[in-house]
Structure formats: C-alpha cells, structure tokens
Design a protein around this motif. Structure first.
Motif, PDB file in Angstrom:
ATOM      1  N   PHE A 178      15.010  13.504   6.812  1.00  0.00           N
ATOM      2  CA  PHE A 178      14.439  12.231   6.371  1.00  0.00           C
ATOM      3  C   PHE A 178      12.940  12.380   6.157  1.00  0.00           C
ATOM      4  N   TYR A 179      12.383  11.527   5.305  1.00  0.00           N
ATOM      5  CA  TYR A 179      10.937  11.505   5.121  1.00  0.00           C
ATOM      6  C   TYR A 179      10.289  11.135   6.456  1.00  0.00           C
ATOM      7  N   ASP A 180       9.179  11.795   6.761  1.00  0.00           N
ATOM      8  CA  ASP A 180       8.690  11.749   8.149  1.00  0.00           C
ATOM      9  C   ASP A 180       8.214  10.381   8.652  1.00  0.00           C
TER      10      ASP A 180
ATOM     11  N   VAL B 277       0.868  -1.182   0.000  1.00  0.00           N
ATOM     12  CA  VAL B 277       0.000   0.000   0.000  1.00  0.00           C
ATOM     13  C   VAL B 277       0.909   1.239   0.000  1.00  0.00           C
ATOM     14  N   GLY B 278       1.347   1.611  -1.180  1.00  0.00           N
ATOM     15  CA  GLY B 278       2.286   2.723  -1.326  1.00  0.00           C
ATOM     16  C   GLY B 278       3.661   2.358  -0.796  1.00  0.00           C
ATOM     17  N   ALA B 279       4.604   3.285  -1.012  1.00  0.00           N
ATOM     18  CA  ALA B 279       5.951   3.080  -0.478  1.00  0.00           C
ATOM     19  C   ALA B 279       5.911   3.107   1.047  1.00  0.00           C
ATOM     20  N   THR B 280       4.978   3.871   1.592  1.00  0.00           N
ATOM     21  CA  THR B 280       4.909   4.025   3.049  1.00  0.00           C
ATOM     22  C   THR B 280       4.714   2.680   3.743  1.00  0.00           C
ATOM     23  N   GLU B 281       3.808   1.853   3.209  1.00  0.00           N
ATOM     24  CA  GLU B 281       3.622   0.539   3.818  1.00  0.00           C
ATOM     25  C   GLU B 281       4.845  -0.347   3.559  1.00  0.00           C
TER      26      GLU B 281
ATOM     27  N   TRP C 162      -3.474   6.862  -4.814  1.00  0.00           N
ATOM     28  CA  TRP C 162      -3.740   5.439  -5.054  1.00  0.00           C
ATOM     29  C   TRP C 162      -3.025   4.521  -4.068  1.00  0.00           C
ATOM     30  N   LYS C 163      -1.838   4.955  -3.652  1.00  0.00           N
ATOM     31  CA  LYS C 163      -1.050   4.163  -2.708  1.00  0.00           C
ATOM     32  C   LYS C 163      -0.776   2.745  -3.234  1.00  0.00           C
ATOM     33  N   ILE C 164      -0.258   2.681  -4.446  1.00  0.00           N
ATOM     34  CA  ILE C 164       0.201   1.402  -4.992  1.00  0.00           C
ATOM     35  C   ILE C 164       1.731   1.447  -5.003  1.00  0.00           C
TER      36      ILE C 164
ATOM     37  N   HIS D 284      16.021  12.719  -3.300  1.00  0.00           N
ATOM     38  CA  HIS D 284      15.724  12.920  -1.887  1.00  0.00           C
ATOM     39  C   HIS D 284      14.641  13.970  -1.613  1.00  0.00           C
ATOM     40  N   ASN D 285      13.749  13.610  -0.735  1.00  0.00           N
ATOM     41  CA  ASN D 285      12.773  14.540  -0.174  1.00  0.00           C
ATOM     42  C   ASN D 285      13.277  14.886   1.227  1.00  0.00           C
ATOM     43  N   PRO D 286      13.464  16.133   1.602  1.00  0.00           N
ATOM     44  CA  PRO D 286      13.021  17.365   0.948  1.00  0.00           C
ATOM     45  C   PRO D 286      14.080  18.110   0.139  1.00  0.00           C
TER      46      PRO D 286
ATOM     47  N   THR E 235      16.279   1.303   0.268  1.00  0.00           N
ATOM     48  CA  THR E 235      16.267   2.536  -0.516  1.00  0.00           C
ATOM     49  C   THR E 235      14.840   2.912  -0.894  1.00  0.00           C
ATOM     50  N   ASP E 236      14.536   4.180  -0.694  1.00  0.00           N
ATOM     51  CA  ASP E 236      13.225   4.737  -1.033  1.00  0.00           C
ATOM     52  C   ASP E 236      13.439   5.545  -2.311  1.00  0.00           C
ATOM     53  N   GLU E 237      12.841   5.070  -3.407  1.00  0.00           N
ATOM     54  CA  GLU E 237      13.116   5.677  -4.712  1.00  0.00           C
ATOM     55  C   GLU E 237      11.838   6.179  -5.382  1.00  0.00           C
ATOM     56  N   VAL E 238      10.919   6.726  -4.583  1.00  0.00           N
ATOM     57  CA  VAL E 238       9.620   7.119  -5.151  1.00  0.00           C
ATOM     58  C   VAL E 238       9.733   8.227  -6.206  1.00  0.00           C
ATOM     59  N   TYR E 239      10.844   8.999  -6.170  1.00  0.00           N
ATOM     60  CA  TYR E 239      11.017  10.070  -7.174  1.00  0.00           C
ATOM     61  C   TYR E 239      11.953   9.638  -8.302  1.00  0.00           C
ATOM     62  N   GLU E 240      12.094   8.332  -8.502  1.00  0.00           N
ATOM     63  CA  GLU E 240      13.096   7.802  -9.435  1.00  0.00           C
ATOM     64  C   GLU E 240      12.999   8.386 -10.840  1.00  0.00           C
TER      65      GLU E 240
ATOM     66  N   SER F 268       9.562   1.523  -4.052  1.00  0.00           N
ATOM     67  CA  SER F 268       9.076   2.632  -4.874  1.00  0.00           C
ATOM     68  C   SER F 268       7.561   2.546  -4.971  1.00  0.00           C
ATOM     69  N   SER F 269       6.988   3.457  -5.737  1.00  0.00           N
ATOM     70  CA  SER F 269       5.529   3.434  -5.887  1.00  0.00           C
ATOM     71  C   SER F 269       5.115   4.177  -7.143  1.00  0.00           C
ATOM     72  N   LEU F 270       3.829   4.084  -7.416  1.00  0.00           N
ATOM     73  CA  LEU F 270       3.248   4.658  -8.622  1.00  0.00           C
ATOM     74  C   LEU F 270       2.969   6.163  -8.480  1.00  0.00           C
ATOM     75  N   GLY F 271       2.805   6.617  -7.232  1.00  0.00           N
ATOM     76  CA  GLY F 271       2.238   7.937  -6.923  1.00  0.00           C
ATOM     77  C   GLY F 271       2.839   9.107  -7.677  1.00  0.00           C
ATOM     78  N   LYS F 272       4.160   9.268  -7.595  1.00  0.00           N
ATOM     79  CA  LYS F 272       4.794  10.464  -8.177  1.00  0.00           C
ATOM     80  C   LYS F 272       4.959  10.303  -9.684  1.00  0.00           C
ATOM     81  N   THR F 273       5.345   9.095 -10.101  1.00  0.00           N
ATOM     82  CA  THR F 273       5.634   8.892 -11.523  1.00  0.00           C
ATOM     83  C   THR F 273       4.374   9.020 -12.373  1.00  0.00           C
TER      84      THR F 273
ATOM     85  N   LEU G 226      18.061   4.930   2.910  1.00  0.00           N
ATOM     86  CA  LEU G 226      18.322   6.164   2.166  1.00  0.00           C
ATOM     87  C   LEU G 226      17.306   6.395   1.075  1.00  0.00           C
ATOM     88  N   ASN G 227      17.167   7.675   0.732  1.00  0.00           N
ATOM     89  CA  ASN G 227      16.134   8.123  -0.189  1.00  0.00           C
ATOM     90  C   ASN G 227      16.805   8.927  -1.306  1.00  0.00           C
ATOM     91  N   THR G 228      16.671   8.432  -2.528  1.00  0.00           N
ATOM     92  CA  THR G 228      17.235   9.142  -3.678  1.00  0.00           C
ATOM     93  C   THR G 228      16.320   8.935  -4.884  1.00  0.00           C
TER      94      THR G 228
HETATM   95  N1  PMP Z   1       8.935   8.357   0.460  1.00  0.00           N
HETATM   96  C1  PMP Z   1       9.150   9.652   0.184  1.00  0.00           C
HETATM   97  C2  PMP Z   1      10.535  10.165   0.158  1.00  0.00           C
HETATM   98  C3  PMP Z   1       8.069  10.503  -0.066  1.00  0.00           C
HETATM   99  O1  PMP Z   1       8.279  11.776  -0.320  1.00  0.00           O
HETATM  100  C4  PMP Z   1       6.773   9.989  -0.018  1.00  0.00           C
HETATM  101  C5  PMP Z   1       5.645  10.949  -0.212  1.00  0.00           C
HETATM  102  N2  PMP Z   1       4.659  10.516  -0.917  1.00  0.00           N
HETATM  103  C6  PMP Z   1       6.606   8.619   0.253  1.00  0.00           C
HETATM  104  C7  PMP Z   1       7.705   7.844   0.502  1.00  0.00           C
HETATM  105  C8  PMP Z   1       5.272   7.984   0.312  1.00  0.00           C
HETATM  106  O2  PMP Z   1       4.970   7.305  -0.856  1.00  0.00           O
HETATM  107  P1  PMP Z   1       3.582   6.574  -1.039  1.00  0.00           P
HETATM  108  O3  PMP Z   1       2.550   7.630  -1.225  1.00  0.00           O
HETATM  109  O4  PMP Z   1       3.756   5.707  -2.226  1.00  0.00           O
HETATM  110  O5  PMP Z   1       3.320   5.809   0.204  1.00  0.00           O
END
Ligand code: PMP
Ligand code: GLN
Length: 384
Positions: free
Chosen positions: A118-120, A92-96, A237-239, A167-169, A195-200, A226-231, A163-165
């Motif tokens: 770091f992402y919160d 359920v999204g990268a968060t899960e 949707w949180k996939i 990177h947010n923020p 690695t969190d690559e949601v902005y890949e 990673s996830s579908l959200g940003k791309t 790590l996140n690349t």
């Molecule tokens: N990781 C980072 C770095 C983010 O900025 C976000 C914000 N959406 C997420 C994860 C969460 O991704 P998702 O909505 O796919 O859970």
C-alpha cells in the motif's frame, strides 16, 4: 514526549532514500518525482494565474471554477455526472484527501481493508483516525488477490475498503471483474470504497483504468481521490480533489477545514486551466511514459533484477531473488553505495506481519529523463 499515535512512524522511506542517494551520489530512481521540466501548458497557466488577484485564502471547498473543472474532467473521461459544488472537495494533494477521508468518515474501532503493498500514507491516516487496518495481500507476478480471503475480511466492523489503481508500487490496474467483485462485497456489507487514482492517466498496453465509482451501485458509496501531480508533472504543487456524494464529502470537508482550511489559491487558479488540457496532451503523456516503461523494463531484463511488467503508473517492481539479498533494505543500500543507483525497498509498503513478502523486491521509478534512466541502466549492468 511525543504522542503515542506517531511514536511508531519514523521517517518516510522516500526521505530516507533521497538522503542516502545524495550522500553517495547515486542516480535516483527512488521517489516518484520527475527530474524533467513540467509541460509548457502548465507553466503558461501558472504564469497567468500569478497575475490574477487570487493570492489570499481560497474558499474552503476550493474555487467553484476548479470544482467545476474537476467535475468536467470526470464527465469527459469517465462519463460521471458530478455536482461540482456539492460533490467535489479540493485538497492539498491526494495525500490530504486520503487523510481527511479517514478523519471525516472513520470512527475509532472501525476496520478499513487495505490492499498490500500500500502507499505509505494509508496506514498512518487510518490509525490516526482511530481506525484498524485489515490487510489483503496482492500476489506477484500478476498482483492478484485471493477472493475468499478478501471476502473473509468483511464483517460488521468493516467501514471502508481503500484501493489504489493504477497501483503504486506494482503498476497493477484492477480489472473490471476484480472491481465488480469488490463492489458486490461493499454493497452486501454496506461498506464505503475509497479509491486513490493519482496515476489514472498513466496506463500502458491499451489497458483501461476504470473508476470503481462508475460501477452499478457504487456511485453513492465511493470516494474517488486524485490529484494534478502525476498527470501534469507537478508533484510539488499538491493540488488534489476528492469526489463523492453527500453526506460523505461533507464529512471529509469538516475534517479538512481544520487540517489546512484552504488550498494554495494561485495553484488552484492555474489548475482550472490545466485540467482543460486537450485530449492530445493526455495521449502524449501516455506515450512518453510507455516508452520509458519499455526502455527500463527491457534494460532491467539484462540484469539480475527480474522486472515485473507494470500496466500503469510511475514504477517497475523487480524480483531480486537471483541476488539473494538479506532483505530489500539491505539490497537498496548496496545498490546505492556500491552500484550508484537508488531504488525504494518496498517493505515500507507492507504491514509488520507481512514485511517478509518484500524481502526479494525492489521498486524503480520510470518518471525520469531518458539520460537518467540510461545512466542507471549502465550502472545496473555491473550487477552480478
Ligand atoms: N497516492 C499514491 C498511490 C501515490 O503514489 C502518491 C505519490 N505521490 C500519492 C497518493 C500522493 O499524491 P499527492 O502528491 O497528490 O498528495
Ligand atoms: N508517491 C511518491 C512515491 O511513491 C512519493 C511521494 C512522497 O514522497 N511522499 O515515490
């Protein structure tokens, strides 16, 4: 009485700023959520998915066709050879994915190294698993880390580095050299990398996003999320997905099955087609965000907010020291109430001990309509 593990959490900064922005009718460059329509190919895939029979519980690992689409995407963009059925877990999204990874792989007392800011969701995910976060700061304006300091954080207690690349923020993209340094430490100390690559797919100036998992020796010790959200402009949707070898992904799956059991079936079905978008889609996406980045960056240069050029992602970090605010929260409140523009105060992305580092920072989202960005800029030009 609420449980100790959540007592310190409070409300996320995104909800807090959204509420305030609404209350004061501010242009919202806070939360990283696009205010424009999702692309036609996404909506068409959803429409098709609606008319399939896939509306009941999906398989626990995700639909095999989506696991395969994720593996194909990894092959297409990173030349990775991923076994779709054994090495891809839909979440359920990268968060899960992040939460389940901590729950599935971290034992109480294990240390997890985290780059700061770091992402919160990282720290709550680590602490809810009983892990102990250890912080390594990224220093502006280039957001580099001190290599000796990172080295000194690795010990026999270290289980993982997160790590996140891009990177947010900050918009930093880790270089190959930095990733090689991290990879060497992981191998030397038998540590896994997450690695969190949601902005890949959102990168600028010809920068290259590199997957740590593709570096020599890292395939078997990296969990790629990673996830579908940003791309695909569907943050709601949180996939998401988690890629890794076994037993790592099996551990993550065991946790995940008791968190949500399965992921929204119809959205997974749409995602299968969406992930097969043509190369031109990804090129266009970059062009759209690159233009928005340039516009907001150059416009902010005409204000007392000093923008720091991001290499990728959804955000521009600014240095606010010329305004000499009491702290980043006070400035964010002032901007909402007096100027009519909402941003995120980045102290939410720092540990208590290092929160002071965010005192003169403010984060602005670029993922907004040109009109929205323009209105925000007009208002920010009134800043003195
Ligand atoms: N990781 C980072 C770095 C983010 O900025 C976000 C914000 N959406 C997420 C994860 C969460 O991704 P998702 O909505 O796919 O859970
Ligand atoms: N990733 C988004 C951001 O950083 C927000 C996601 C959320 O609201 N949790 O703005």
């Amino acid at each position: 009485m609420i449980a100790q593990r959540v007592q310190s959490f409070g409300t996320t900064i995104f909800s807090e700023i959204n509420t305030l922005a609404q209350q004061y009718n501010a242009v919202n460059l806070g939360q990283g959520a696009p205010d424009f329509a999702s692309p036609p190919l996404v909506l068409a895939a959803l429409e098709k998915a609606l008319h399939t029979p896939h509306h009941q519980y999906a398989p626990g690992w995700g639909y095999p066709q989506l696991q395969e689409a994720v593996a194909d995407h990894a092959k297409r963009f990173y030349s990775m050879n991923v076994d779709p059925t054994r090495e891809v877990l839909i979440t359920v999204g990268a968060t899960e994915g992040i939460f389940s990874t901590m729950m599935g792989l971290i034992n109480p007392g294990d240390e997890v190294i985290v780059f700061e800011p770091f992402y919160d969701s990282y720290v709550p995910s680590i602490t809810m698993a009983g892990g102990v976060p250890r912080y390594i700061p990224l220093h502006p304006p280039e957001w580099q880390f001190d290599r000796d300091e990172l080295k000194s954080l690795f010990s026999e207690r270290t289980r993982a580095i997160l790590l996140n690349t891009p990177h947010n923020p900050t918009g930093k993209i880790y270089t190959r050299d930095e990733l090689e340094f991290i990879a060497e430490l992981c191998q030397k100390h038998d540590v896994i990398a997450v690695t969190d690559e949601v902005y890949e797919h959102i990168v600028f100036d010809g920068c290259q996003h590199i997957r740590l998992a593709t570096l020599p020796g890292m395939e078997k010790r990296t969990v790629t999320i990673s996830s579908l959200g940003k791309t695909f402009t569907v943050t709601g949707w949180k996939i998401g997905w988690t890629i890794g070898t076994n037993p790592l992904v099996t551990g993550i799956f065991r946790a995940r099955q008791f968190i949500s059991f399965a992921v929204a079936s119809v959205l997974q079905w749409a995602a299968i087609e969406i992930l097969q978008a043509p190369d031109s889609y990804f090129v266009e996406l970059q062009e759209i965000y690159w233009k928005k980045r340039d516009y907001l960056f150059h416009s902010l240069q005409e204000t007392p907010l000093k923008p720091l050029l991001p290499q990728g992602g959804y955000f521009i970090m600014t240095d606010t020291s010329a305004l000499n605010p009491e702290n980043d929260r006070a400035l964010a409140e002032y901007l909402i109430k007096e100027i009519g523009v909402a941003c995120i105060p980045p102290s939410a992305f720092y540990s208590d001990a290092h929160r002071f580092l965010a005192r003169h920072l403010a984060r602005f989202s670029i993922c907004k309509k040109d009109d929205t960005l323009h209105t925000a800029v007009e208002r920010l030009k009134g800043l003195r």
